[in-house]
Scaffold this active site. Sequence first.
Site, short mmCIF file in Angstrom:
data_model
loop_
_atom_site.label_atom_id
_atom_site.label_comp_id
_atom_site.label_asym_id
_atom_site.label_seq_id
_atom_site.Cartn_x
_atom_site.Cartn_y
_atom_site.Cartn_z
N ASP A 338 0.83 -1.19 0.00
CA ASP A 338 0.00 0.00 0.00
C ASP A 338 0.88 1.26 0.00
OD1 ASP A 338 -2.67 1.25 0.33
OD2 ASP A 338 -1.87 1.87 2.28
N GLU A 373 1.72 -0.39 -5.18
CA GLU A 373 0.83 0.72 -5.48
C GLU A 373 1.76 1.93 -5.61
OE1 GLU A 373 -3.34 2.56 -3.83
OE2 GLU A 373 -1.72 2.30 -2.38
#
Length: 671
Positions: A338, A373
């Site tokens: 993330d 990401e």
Amino acid sequence: MQYQRGKPYPLGSKISLQAGKFGTNFAIFSENATAIELCLFDENNQETCIPMTASEHTWHIFVEGIGAGVKYGFRVIGEQNEKAGLLFNKNKLLLDPYAKAITGTPDLSNAEAASWYAWNDARDNGQIAPKSVVVDETFDWENDTLLFHTWAETIIYEMHVKGFSQLNPEIPQEIRGTFAGLAHKNSIEYLKKLGITAVELLPITYHIDEPHLQKQGLVNYWGYNVLGNFAVDPKLAADKQNPLKEFKQLVKTLHNANIEVIMDVVFNHTAEGSKDGAMLSFRGIDNRAYWLNGQGEYENWTGCGNTLNLTNINILRWAIDCLCYWVDECHIDGFRFDLASILGRTPRFSEKADFFTAIKSHSKLASVKLIAEPWDIGMHGYQLGKFPAFFYQWNDRYRDDMRRFWLRKKLDLATFACRFAGSDDVFLHSSGSKSINFITAHDGFNLQDLVSYNKKHNFANGEENRDGHGTNHSNNHGVEGDTNKESVKNQREMTACSLLATLLLSNGVPMLFAGDEMGHIQQGNNNCYCQDNEITWLDWENCNQTRVDYVSDLISIRKQISLLSKQNKWWTEELVQWLNPSAEAMQINDWHNKELRQLTILLEGQWLILMNAYKQPKEFLLPQGNWQVVFGQEKGTLMTGTQAVTLNNMGVCVLQKSDAIHTKILETQHA
């Protein structure tokens, strides 16, 4: 209670034998502490504190006669100097950053309750603070190992453990929404029939609800507010006493079905939030583990109040140890990071950052799947295409451009083809595409919302619709939200299917968001992080089985096309030809003709993909040869070269050279 000096490694708590005595070793790092106490709690929550021994910056102790189930925490002593970033407070019980289990949740629902966790509060909170728990990690894996599917054959299914089975009537009520529910034979059969090769699980680690959610009576459903990166969250387990064992059984079951498990991990921030937030772990152990400016304030490149500093050797080691733990103890096949640009900050982003070097030099981690990401919210945070070659990357340019093409009619064929062929403008420095292609993900509209809403409708989140991204490139097809108009519903379905076909026939690794294949809708909410209810739980009773079959057939076709499923290389003129509706090679004017919305793609001389993005049926001439429709129109229809195919509006059709089909049949019969 008897105890020994103990060992500085491994960090965390570990049941073992030392000097012939059974017990548990405890170790914790702190570069700036002057003393640390281990605090043990009995069944009546009575606390016993024991001073720990220091070796360099690691503090350790071995306590005899204790094992699994014992609750513990730490009290860390040191200078309190806010501007220097030192926030030590002995009165605050702290969680072990290596804890394999955690019990209790901090009450942050109002100012008075939250004040008990303030870094500068003088009251002792040992009785109410969450506790770490010693865990017995033994598990019979039998012959289970990591699967190591190649990237070329990988098809990812992003999902939430609870949301997947919570409303499935075929799953026993007592295990719905849990690891056991996902491991149930009905769930496994569904995933196998669909044809995906990997599940990417939203965070399954221990997390808490942010203060503003607690105040509103909402919860953090997605789970990105992580408090225990080594600990399984018991809320996702049917067996609350043994969530780790239940999770391991899930991984083992998925592996038996030849499905990989990819974990979503959060190394960019912690649940402690801004300096006004709660002191729960890192803040009290060594606050300099965060990125701090010259005034001792947190750099907030995550939007969550703090940013972990992976140039700090202790935090770097913690992150690498965490990944190794999940691979070793839980047989995890890969990780999705993330806000992964944080991992490469030095503080500017560098593909040679310590974290990337540590992974590349670690044989165990270099061999598992790594997905970034590739952005954060800080300056220079958008780094798509800039990560080291061993990372694959979420490609938001693919997402937005494919939406523009099918939903907004604002993309020329040249850009469409670039995305479809693997985004070589982004990843050309690699030997093949590193693109994780997706149309939707947990963050943003899901597919049914994408074709049903022009605007976000996030009022249920309690922020007056201010949250969530405002640019969705969506199209409601004339009606905002639910409608009884069959023409609108039909157009939405055709558009959704065209997007799915584009995703699953593109070069790169496709990622399907759970529920898109069954028509689940989130009522126009594009930021469902706090919706733990029917908005996010998959609606099995109203499942669009026709679309499920459509996706299953698409995945089956993808697996037959060698260029998509067996090779990960750039498409060349020898492998791929791009044709106009007259079956002639595309010319420069064709590529940039914004009125032209038809395209024929010939793969390896054996597969034809026809795409029609008009609202009316359109005719396609076929290249020379005998062709058979295998997907998207009347299956089995035989066609000869120069014959025309009329493709439905907003449609995709796949044909295979009939000679190739005949050869394949003969090879099968011979085998």
